[in-house]
Design an enzyme around this catalytic site. Structure first.
Site, short mmCIF file in Angstrom:
data_model
loop_
_atom_site.label_atom_id
_atom_site.label_comp_id
_atom_site.label_asym_id
_atom_site.label_seq_id
_atom_site.Cartn_x
_atom_site.Cartn_y
_atom_site.Cartn_z
N GLU A 166 -56.31 77.00 -53.15
CA GLU A 166 -57.52 77.65 -52.24
C GLU A 166 -57.49 79.08 -52.44
O GLU A 166 -57.91 79.03 -50.34
CB GLU A 166 -58.95 76.92 -51.63
CG GLU A 166 -58.71 75.51 -51.99
CD GLU A 166 -59.06 74.92 -50.73
OE1 GLU A 166 -59.52 73.30 -50.95
OE2 GLU A 166 -59.25 74.81 -50.02
N GLU A 364 -58.80 68.97 -56.27
CA GLU A 364 -59.11 68.01 -55.28
C GLU A 364 -60.40 67.40 -54.52
O GLU A 364 -61.72 68.24 -55.48
CB GLU A 364 -59.26 68.60 -53.69
CG GLU A 364 -57.65 68.94 -53.59
CD GLU A 364 -57.71 69.82 -52.37
OE1 GLU A 364 -58.17 69.74 -50.73
OE2 GLU A 364 -56.18 70.63 -52.02
#
Length: 460
Positions: A166, A364
């Site tokens: 991320e 995720e």
């Protein structure tokens, strides 16, 4: 079965070194920015719980790998702590760290659990933050060195790598929103950090292909589809620009090797262009990822701005849009996030149609719950049917995307065991396994037993 996944599909979960390992004392690792920030401002961390008080994976990794078996994992994502492996960023590897990571990765492979290993998960070493962190070109070069060392040390047992988790988060939270260290509000620095991160990722891809030609390396991006409030052209334009900043800023250079020209023009318009070397742009172009990790939790809903932006304020992407709270949206009442499983289907189709149908994995997805102990059953286990339903709904949409040709190879839940989560610490629990913070006892939740059935059946 209503939902079925292909042979060889990866079922597992994800965590990170900083959130799981513990052992944050000087005897084990050099400090990272979370250690430093907690030392400076512990009151900002929920309950005053800092990064040293994690789920003690460094101590209990053997037990935890056994629990991975008991919850049906055939794969597992974690990360390497840069400051543990290289306490001196220009020095030799820490022998204790080398032994620890070799034991973990080798045991995972021996037990039939594919290790997916990430190089950077928000945990900049303090020694490098003092040199400017991702604002510094020197740190980019030292990251490439670190990546090469990791590939050389562990490449015989790790075949799936990630460069970053991320990366938009350490840009936005560290340099615009003050949720990550160094807590700046500096859009010019944010643009430089974003560019240097994309370059560092490409350099790691190049290094991996040189050192480990048979391995695959990707990047983990939190893709949050931007949905407009309405079909009104102003709302549609707002969503388009939100997509440029939130998703395409890293997705395009990682997969296409170049930035979207419209995004570049917006950055130029606001005087935020980073210092760019043309040879670096060639590196980004020539070293795209082999596959993608995609983190998804909630959508981004936007609308046209209701008022003109303040021309004196520091630039934020919301200069072009307002975040929109859609009436009647379905919420996780425990976490305050919208639940919208259909977005996983939209992501699957976007990657199929606009990114060469690149191989990807859900790296995720998960449901955080505060006060989860109130759902404890008579057998002592957390009866988290809400988590099972959450996973089923997202997998149903994912399976639809796969059936329509999207090249998704797996699903990793966040997370295996309740873990420490940055400023929120242990406020929200995400695990298939409950962690007792007092005793460090591990107890499999109902979702963990169900997840094993899911993996064994490859569906439900």
């Amino acid at each position: 079965m209503d939902v079925k996944f292909p042979e060889g599909f990866y079922f597992g979960s994800a965590t990170s070194a900083a959130q799981a390992e513990g052992a944050h004392t000087a005897d084990h690792k050099a400090p990272d920015i979370w250690d430093l920030w907690f030392e400076e401002e512990p009151y900002k961390f929920h309950g005053g719980v800092g990064p040293a008080d994690t789920s003690t994976f460094f101590e209990h990794w053997r037990e935890d790998i056994e629990l991975l078996h008991e919850t049906g994992h055939n794969s597992f994502r974690t990360s390497i702590s840069w400051s543990r492996l290289l306490p001196d960023p220009e020095g030799d590897p820490n022998p204790e760290a080398v032994e620890f990571y070799r034991n973990v990765f080798g045991t995972l492979r021996d037990e039939g659990i594919e290790p997916f290993v990430n190089l950077f998960h928000f945990d900049m070493p303090v020694a490098l933050q003092e040199r400017g962190g991702w604002e510094s070109r020197e740190v980019v070069d030292l990251y490439e060195r670190y990546a090469r060392i990791a590939f050389e040390l562990f490449g015989d047992v790790v075949k799936r790598w990630y460069t970053f988790n991320e990366p938009i988060v350490h840009v936005e939270c560290g340099y615009l929103q003050q949720y990550h260290y160094p807590c700046k509000v500096d859009p010019k620095a944010a643009a430089q950090v974003a560019y240097h991160t994309a370059l560092a990722s490409a350099l790691a891809v190049r290094a991996c292909h040189e050192v480990l030609p048979d391995a695959k390396i990707g990047i983990v991006l939190n893709l949050t589809p931007a949905y407009p409030r309405s079909e009104n052209p102003a709302d549609a334009r707002a969503a388009h620009i939100a997509e440029l900043f939130a998703n395409k800023s890293f997705l395009d250079p990682s997969v296409h090797g170049a930035y979207d020209p419209e995004l570049v023009e917006l950055i130029k318009k606001h005087g935020l262009m980073p210092v760019v070397d043309e040879t670096d742009l060639a590196i980004i172009l020539d070293n795209t990822v082999d596959y993608l990790g995609v983190n998804f939790y909630q959508p981004l809903r936007v609308c046209a701005r209701a008022s003109l932006p303040n021309p004196e304020a520091p630039f934020m992407p919301t200069y072009y849009y307002d975040v929109y709270a859609m009436p009647g949206r379905r919420m996780n009442p425990h976490r305050g996030w919208e639940i919208y499983p259909h977005a996983l289907y939209d992501i699957a189709i976007n990657l199929r149609d606009n990114y060469g149908n690149i191989e990807w994995i859900v790296s995720e997805n998960g449901m955080g719950v505060e006060g989860e102990e109130k759902f404890r059953g008579s057998d002592g286990a957390i009866q988290d049917d809400y988590r099972i339903d959450f996973i089923k709904e997202h997998l149903t949409e994912l399976a639809r995307g796969i059936d329509e040709g999207s090249n998704c190879i797996g699903y990793h839940l966040w997370t295996f065991i309740d873990c420490w989560s940055w400023l929120n610490a242990y406020k929200n629990r995400y695990g298939l396994v409950e962690l007792d913070l007092e005793t460090q006892e591990r107890r499999i939740k109902k979702s963990g037993r169900w997840y094993k059935q899911l993996a064994e059946s490859r569906g439900f």
